[in-house]
Design an enzyme around this catalytic site. Structure first.
Site, PDB file in Angstrom:
ATOM      1  N   LYS A  69       0.849  -1.198   0.000  1.00 27.69           N
ATOM      2  CA  LYS A  69       0.000   0.000   0.000  1.00 27.69           C
ATOM      3  C   LYS A  69       0.875   1.234   0.000  1.00 27.69           C
ATOM      4  CE  LYS A  69      -4.160   1.748   0.580  1.00 27.69           C
ATOM      5  NZ  LYS A  69      -3.886   2.643  -0.562  1.00 27.69           N
ATOM      6  N   LYS A  93       5.321   1.496   8.384  1.00 25.32           N
ATOM      7  CA  LYS A  93       4.149   2.212   8.914  1.00 25.32           C
ATOM      8  C   LYS A  93       2.952   1.270   9.076  1.00 25.32           C
ATOM      9  CE  LYS A  93       3.592   6.161   7.003  1.00 25.32           C
ATOM     10  NZ  LYS A  93       3.244   7.215   6.059  1.00 25.32           N
ATOM     11  N   LYS A 105       5.107   2.507  -2.993  1.00 25.01           N
ATOM     12  CA  LYS A 105       4.980   3.943  -3.278  1.00 25.01           C
ATOM     13  C   LYS A 105       5.125   4.141  -4.774  1.00 25.01           C
ATOM     14  CE  LYS A 105       4.374   7.815  -0.980  1.00 25.01           C
ATOM     15  NZ  LYS A 105       3.620   7.971   0.279  1.00 25.01           N
ATOM     16  N   THR A 189      -5.183  11.777   8.083  1.00 24.50           N
ATOM     17  CA  THR A 189      -3.774  11.877   8.499  1.00 24.50           C
ATOM     18  C   THR A 189      -3.652  12.837   9.674  1.00 24.50           C
ATOM     19  OG1 THR A 189      -3.076  11.398   6.264  1.00 24.50           O
ATOM     20  CG2 THR A 189      -1.457  12.463   7.676  1.00 24.50           C
ATOM     21  N   ASN A 220      -2.993  19.768   2.949  1.00 27.58           N
ATOM     22  CA  ASN A 220      -4.042  18.938   3.539  1.00 27.58           C
ATOM     23  C   ASN A 220      -3.738  18.586   4.991  1.00 27.58           C
ATOM     24  OD1 ASN A 220      -5.021  16.305   4.465  1.00 27.58           O
ATOM     25  ND2 ASN A 220      -6.109  16.182   2.534  1.00 27.58           N
ATOM     26  N   SER A 357      -7.350   4.601   4.664  1.00 31.86           N
ATOM     27  CA  SER A 357      -7.276   3.973   3.341  1.00 31.86           C
ATOM     28  C   SER A 357      -7.588   2.480   3.460  1.00 31.86           C
ATOM     29  CB  SER A 357      -5.875   4.123   2.744  1.00 31.86           C
ATOM     30  OG  SER A 357      -5.795   5.284   1.958  1.00 31.86           O
TER      31      SER A 357
HETATM   32  P1  NAD Z   1      -0.099  18.856   0.294  1.00 30.54           P
HETATM   33  O1  NAD Z   1       0.406  18.854  -1.091  1.00 30.54           O
HETATM   34  O2  NAD Z   1      -1.552  19.029   0.538  1.00 30.54           O
HETATM   35  O3  NAD Z   1       0.650  20.001   1.143  1.00 30.54           O
HETATM   36  C1  NAD Z   1       2.019  20.157   1.172  1.00 30.54           C
HETATM   37  C2  NAD Z   1       2.301  21.535   1.778  1.00 30.54           C
HETATM   38  O4  NAD Z   1       3.695  21.669   1.996  1.00 30.54           O
HETATM   39  C3  NAD Z   1       1.894  22.699   0.883  1.00 30.54           C
HETATM   40  O5  NAD Z   1       1.329  23.716   1.685  1.00 30.54           O
HETATM   41  C4  NAD Z   1       3.217  23.199   0.307  1.00 30.54           C
HETATM   42  O6  NAD Z   1       3.203  24.573   0.000  1.00 30.54           O
HETATM   43  C5  NAD Z   1       4.132  22.931   1.490  1.00 30.54           C
HETATM   44  N1  NAD Z   1       5.538  22.834   1.156  1.00 30.54           N
HETATM   45  C6  NAD Z   1       6.129  22.250   0.089  1.00 30.54           C
HETATM   46  N2  NAD Z   1       7.455  22.412   0.171  1.00 30.54           N
HETATM   47  C7  NAD Z   1       7.699  23.099   1.313  1.00 30.54           C
HETATM   48  C8  NAD Z   1       8.859  23.550   1.964  1.00 30.54           C
HETATM   49  N3  NAD Z   1      10.064  23.370   1.430  1.00 30.54           N
HETATM   50  N4  NAD Z   1       8.706  24.200   3.135  1.00 30.54           N
HETATM   51  C9  NAD Z   1       7.500  24.414   3.673  1.00 30.54           C
HETATM   52  N5  NAD Z   1       6.373  24.010   3.109  1.00 30.54           N
HETATM   53  C10 NAD Z   1       6.468  23.364   1.942  1.00 30.54           C
HETATM   54  O7  NAD Z   1       0.464  17.514   0.940  1.00 30.54           O
HETATM   55  P2  NAD Z   1      -0.082  16.724   2.199  1.00 30.54           P
HETATM   56  O8  NAD Z   1      -0.968  15.652   1.719  1.00 30.54           O
HETATM   57  O9  NAD Z   1      -0.525  17.672   3.234  1.00 30.54           O
HETATM   58  O10 NAD Z   1       1.277  16.009   2.655  1.00 30.54           O
HETATM   59  C11 NAD Z   1       2.241  16.686   3.447  1.00 30.54           C
HETATM   60  C12 NAD Z   1       3.217  15.673   4.012  1.00 30.54           C
HETATM   61  O11 NAD Z   1       2.489  14.711   4.786  1.00 30.54           O
HETATM   62  C13 NAD Z   1       4.008  14.874   2.976  1.00 30.54           C
HETATM   63  O12 NAD Z   1       5.290  14.598   3.476  1.00 30.54           O
HETATM   64  C14 NAD Z   1       3.220  13.582   2.859  1.00 30.54           C
HETATM   65  O13 NAD Z   1       4.025  12.507   2.407  1.00 30.54           O
HETATM   66  C15 NAD Z   1       2.788  13.411   4.296  1.00 30.54           C
HETATM   67  N6  NAD Z   1       1.631  12.549   4.420  1.00 30.54           N
HETATM   68  C16 NAD Z   1       0.426  12.929   3.906  1.00 30.54           C
HETATM   69  C17 NAD Z   1      -0.653  12.062   4.022  1.00 30.54           C
HETATM   70  C18 NAD Z   1      -2.022  12.438   3.528  1.00 30.54           C
HETATM   71  O14 NAD Z   1      -2.939  11.617   3.659  1.00 30.54           O
HETATM   72  N7  NAD Z   1      -2.239  13.638   3.027  1.00 30.54           N
HETATM   73  C19 NAD Z   1      -0.495  10.818   4.644  1.00 30.54           C
HETATM   74  C20 NAD Z   1       0.750  10.481   5.167  1.00 30.54           C
HETATM   75  C21 NAD Z   1       1.810  11.361   5.046  1.00 30.54           C
END
Ligand code: NAD
Length: 421
Positions: A69, A93, A105, A189, A220, A357
């Site tokens: 996954k 995880k 991934k 998350t 998000n 998920s």
């Molecule tokens: P997203 O695309 O909705 O948001 C990412 C945010 O990070 C945006 O606001 C972007 O502007 C900001 N960003 C990008 N580069 C940056 C930097 N250098 N400094 C500061 N901010 C920066 O993504 P998301 O879904 O919120 O995911 C964020 C993190 O959480 C990722 O590492 C992702 O792998 C992890 N994650 C997300 C989920 C999920 O379900 N959304 C689940 C597990 C892990």
């Protein structure tokens, strides 16, 4: 991708953790590499008539515990090293939080902001055609990640159905609710991290209402956790996105920041020019400064490799809750642990997404859909059980929560591997 060798850094942490576990050398060898790797080229007819070729990846790291996954990331710096590291983290995880899934991934090296909606759909459908034989509801199930979302999962799921000539809703998770997505997936998350963080605050006997929080990444996950904590009375003093951030000692309202971000496209530079927070003292800060602000809790929720050996000594927070995947390098992790900072590791802190998920996959297969309350209840009990198991192990082993989470997870994967040839 920020770190040059994200996978190497993740493996270093596994090696350190395995010093606390009696795992055979043979099992270690299997844990240290992916099971299957696919690189694809995806031709996309662009709006200007040219054809552009994009490179995509899918890595199935380990499937001893169940179908693999993991999300699909769209980012210009996506590389095989990064996708492999993220697939490795997914393996640990799922095991760490007791989900019967392995880890995988995917990713495409692309800046999605430069594509039109039609080009984005064409790329997403092209990716599915390219990896179709590699994925499936019983083998490898994709989901959204950075810069992919439920609309993209909807296109991908539809393309998968077309090729299969039948409906296979369980082939993708993170879909729109109208085509089999789960309630609560969008906020899962953040909600999972919130449950874990609240429990840690309780264990450390801190008063939640007096704590201040800095959040790096206002997408998000970052926005939703800021909102949950704000609603609980914690003070959000700093937030940032890829363009920079703001710091306000008096506290920021996540919804007001989001309103400005949506209307102006950025947080930095515009936040207090309008009417939303004229009365709040604030300062513009860079992403680097955000990591070092005076806050009790630091939540990296953007991308990997942000807390490094260079800045780990300057982190003022007592708690780091890793909502992003891999935000802390192996060297920085050691520094934080030595300084007594409680780090909730990514494979625990952000597991709420994959947990819901998993609920989506179960609902798709059963054809029976749960209410928001049911999802929230199952998420809370799953996350709290995982947190307590890992926290207890960290106390027993006298080690960090990351080391404990890795040991806890690796043992489960190795035990399952022993039953497979
Ligand atoms: P997203 O695309 O909705 O948001 C990412 C945010 O990070 C945006 O606001 C972007 O502007 C900001 N960003 C990008 N580069 C940056 C930097 N250098 N400094 C500061 N901010 C920066 O993504 P998301 O879904 O919120 O995911 C964020 C993190 O959480 C990722 O590492 C992702 O792998 C992890 N994650 C997300 C989920 C999920 O379900 N959304 C689940 C597990 C892990």
């Amino acid at each position: 991708m920020v770190s040059d060798d994200f996978f190497g850094s993740a493996l270093k942490q596994l090696e350190q953790a395995l010093e606390h576990a009696s795992i055979s050398l043979e099992a270690k060898k299997i844990l240290m590499q992916p099971k299957a790797v696919l690189e694809v080229k995806i031709p996309v007819g662009m709006d200007d008539g040219r054809v552009k070729i994009f490179t995509g990846f899918r890595v199935r790291y380990n499937d001893a515990l169940g179908p693999a996954k993991g999300g699909i990331r769209y980012h210009p710096l996506v590389s095989l090293n990064e996708v492999t590291a993220l697939a490795f983290l997914m393996t640990l995880k799922c095991a760490a939080v007791g989900i019967p899934f392995g880890g995988a991934k995917g990713g495409v090296a692309v800046d999605p902001k430069n594509l039109s909606q039609r080009e984005l759909e064409s790329l997403s459908r092209g990716y599915v055609r390219a990896v179709y034989d590699f994925i499936g509801p019983d083998s490898d199930i994709p989901a959204p990640d950075v810069y992919t979302n439920e609309t993209i999962m909807g296109w991908m799921s539809d393309e998968y159905n077309r090729i299969s000539r039948k409906l296979v809703p369980a082939a993708f998770t993170g879909k729109p609710v109208s085509i089999g997505g789960s309630l609560g997936r969008n906020t899962a998350t953040a909600m999972g991290a919130y449950f874990v963080l609240k429990e840690l605050i309780r264990q450390l006997k801190l008063n939640g209402k007096e704590l201040t929080v800095a959040v790096q990444g206002f997408g998000n996950a970052g926005y939703n956790i800021a909102k949950l904590l704000h609603n609980d009375g914690l003070k959000i003093v700093a937030v940032s996105d890829s363009k920079g951030g703001v710091y306000a000692q008096g506290g920021l309202h996540p919804d007001s920041v989001m309103k400005v971000k949506e209307s102006k496209g950025m947080i930095d530079g515009v936040y207090c020019r309008g009417s939303v927070c004229d009365d709040i003292e604030h300062a513009h800060i860079t992403n680097e400064q955000l990591l070092e602000v005076d806050a009790d809790i630091l939540i990296p929720a953007a991308i990997e490799g942000q807390i490094t050996e260079k800045n780990a000594g300057k982190v003022k927070a007592k708690i780091v809750c890793e909502v992003a995947n891999g935000p802390t390098t192996a060297g920085a992790d050691k520094v934080l642990h030595e300084r007594g900072v409680a780090v909730v590791p990514d494979i625990l802190a952000n597991a709420g997404g994959v947990m819901v998920s998993y609920f989506e996959w179960v609902q798709n297969r059963a054809g029976l859909y749960w209410s928001s309350d049911e999802i929230r209840g199952r998420l809370e009990s799953g996350m709290l059980k995982a947190f307590r198991d890992i926290y207890e192990m960290a106390q027993q082993l006298k080690t960090s929560m990351r080391m404990a989470a890795y040991v806890h997870a690796a043992k489960k994967v190795v035990e399952a591997m022993a039953h497979r040839s």
